[in-house]
Design a protein around this motif. Sequence first.
Motif, PDB file in Angstrom:
ATOM      1  N   VAL A  44       4.690 -31.472 -63.252  1.00 32.38           N
ATOM      2  CA  VAL A  44       4.802 -30.086 -63.191  1.00 32.38           C
ATOM      3  C   VAL A  44       5.524 -29.650 -64.646  1.00 32.38           C
ATOM      4  O   VAL A  44       6.491 -30.116 -64.741  1.00 32.38           O
ATOM      5  N   GLY A  45       4.693 -29.016 -65.446  1.00 32.62           N
ATOM      6  CA  GLY A  45       5.213 -28.487 -66.658  1.00 32.62           C
ATOM      7  C   GLY A  45       6.495 -27.459 -66.409  1.00 32.62           C
ATOM      8  O   GLY A  45       6.347 -26.982 -65.296  1.00 32.62           O
ATOM      9  N   VAL A  46       7.141 -27.036 -67.383  1.00 33.85           N
ATOM     10  CA  VAL A  46       8.124 -26.120 -67.525  1.00 33.85           C
ATOM     11  C   VAL A  46       7.707 -24.802 -67.002  1.00 33.85           C
ATOM     12  O   VAL A  46       8.316 -24.249 -66.486  1.00 33.85           O
ATOM     13  N   VAL A  47       6.508 -24.218 -67.837  1.00 33.28           N
ATOM     14  CA  VAL A  47       6.221 -22.966 -67.410  1.00 33.28           C
ATOM     15  C   VAL A  47       5.878 -23.053 -66.149  1.00 33.28           C
ATOM     16  O   VAL A  47       6.109 -21.922 -65.365  1.00 33.28           O
ATOM     17  N   MET A  48       5.017 -23.767 -65.394  1.00 35.18           N
ATOM     18  CA  MET A  48       4.493 -23.750 -64.251  1.00 35.18           C
ATOM     19  C   MET A  48       5.950 -23.809 -63.015  1.00 35.18           C
ATOM     20  O   MET A  48       5.891 -23.128 -62.410  1.00 35.18           O
ATOM     21  N   THR A  49       6.833 -24.554 -63.583  1.00 33.64           N
ATOM     22  CA  THR A  49       8.108 -24.467 -62.767  1.00 33.64           C
ATOM     23  C   THR A  49       8.724 -23.276 -62.595  1.00 33.64           C
ATOM     24  O   THR A  49       9.004 -22.672 -61.575  1.00 33.64           O
ATOM     25  N   VAL A  50       8.674 -22.440 -63.764  1.00 39.66           N
ATOM     26  CA  VAL A  50       9.201 -21.183 -63.962  1.00 39.66           C
ATOM     27  C   VAL A  50       8.360 -20.214 -62.896  1.00 39.66           C
ATOM     28  O   VAL A  50       8.698 -19.452 -62.282  1.00 39.66           O
ATOM     29  N   VAL A  51       7.015 -20.381 -62.948  1.00 35.82           N
ATOM     30  CA  VAL A  51       6.038 -19.307 -62.282  1.00 35.82           C
ATOM     31  C   VAL A  51       6.300 -19.677 -60.812  1.00 35.82           C
ATOM     32  O   VAL A  51       6.701 -18.483 -60.149  1.00 35.82           O
ATOM     33  N   ILE A  52       6.498 -20.909 -60.445  1.00 43.66           N
ATOM     34  CA  ILE A  52       6.594 -21.186 -58.882  1.00 43.66           C
ATOM     35  C   ILE A  52       8.021 -20.525 -58.561  1.00 43.66           C
ATOM     36  O   ILE A  52       8.056 -20.132 -57.524  1.00 43.66           O
ATOM     37  N   GLY A  53       9.096 -20.775 -59.290  1.00 43.76           N
ATOM     38  CA  GLY A  53      10.228 -20.179 -59.193  1.00 43.76           C
ATOM     39  C   GLY A  53      10.364 -18.513 -58.777  1.00 43.76           C
ATOM     40  O   GLY A  53      10.884 -18.257 -58.043  1.00 43.76           O
ATOM     41  N   ARG A  76       0.982 -32.296 -55.790  1.00 38.85           N
ATOM     42  CA  ARG A  76      -0.047 -33.037 -55.224  1.00 38.85           C
ATOM     43  C   ARG A  76      -1.280 -32.643 -55.408  1.00 38.85           C
ATOM     44  O   ARG A  76      -2.294 -33.336 -55.651  1.00 38.85           O
ATOM     45  N   ARG A  77      -1.538 -31.258 -55.689  1.00 37.74           N
ATOM     46  CA  ARG A  77      -2.755 -30.897 -55.992  1.00 37.74           C
ATOM     47  C   ARG A  77      -3.226 -31.140 -57.453  1.00 37.74           C
ATOM     48  O   ARG A  77      -4.352 -31.273 -57.488  1.00 37.74           O
ATOM     49  N   LYS A  78      -2.424 -31.341 -58.286  1.00 37.72           N
ATOM     50  CA  LYS A  78      -2.761 -31.631 -59.798  1.00 37.72           C
ATOM     51  C   LYS A  78      -2.942 -33.027 -59.773  1.00 37.72           C
ATOM     52  O   LYS A  78      -3.725 -33.427 -60.422  1.00 37.72           O
ATOM     53  N   ARG A  79      -2.283 -33.866 -59.065  1.00 35.07           N
ATOM     54  CA  ARG A  79      -2.597 -35.408 -59.143  1.00 35.07           C
ATOM     55  C   ARG A  79      -4.247 -35.747 -58.406  1.00 35.07           C
ATOM     56  O   ARG A  79      -4.689 -36.711 -59.087  1.00 35.07           O
ATOM     57  N   ARG A  80      -4.634 -35.032 -57.538  1.00 35.84           N
ATOM     58  CA  ARG A  80      -5.975 -35.173 -57.003  1.00 35.84           C
ATOM     59  C   ARG A  80      -7.046 -34.895 -58.051  1.00 35.84           C
ATOM     60  O   ARG A  80      -7.406 -34.403 -58.868  1.00 35.84           O
TER      61      ARG A  80
END
Length: 86
Positions: free
Chosen positions: A30-39, A82-86
């Motif tokens: 998971v990238g940094v930007v997506m980590t921040v968005v999820i947070g 998990r979603r990204k790995r599929r």
Amino acid sequence: MEISGIVSAIVIGAFIGVLGRLVVPGRQHVGVVMTVVIGIVAAFVGALISHPLGLYDTKGITWLVWVVQIVLAALGIAWYDRRKRR
């Protein structure tokens, strides 16, 4: 909500995302930007969940609210990984 409240929620949400990522075991793709968005999303949802439960009715730091937000961020990061790995 005022602009200062929104900005502080974004900053706290970024911090929550990083803490949530640290809680998830193993390596996440998971990238940094997506980590921040999820947070940020976890911080807002955690606040919405915690308010009706009365977790804000404490003096000082609301540790239980932080725990709820971090758990939500960890779940969000694990789900997205998990979603990204599929």
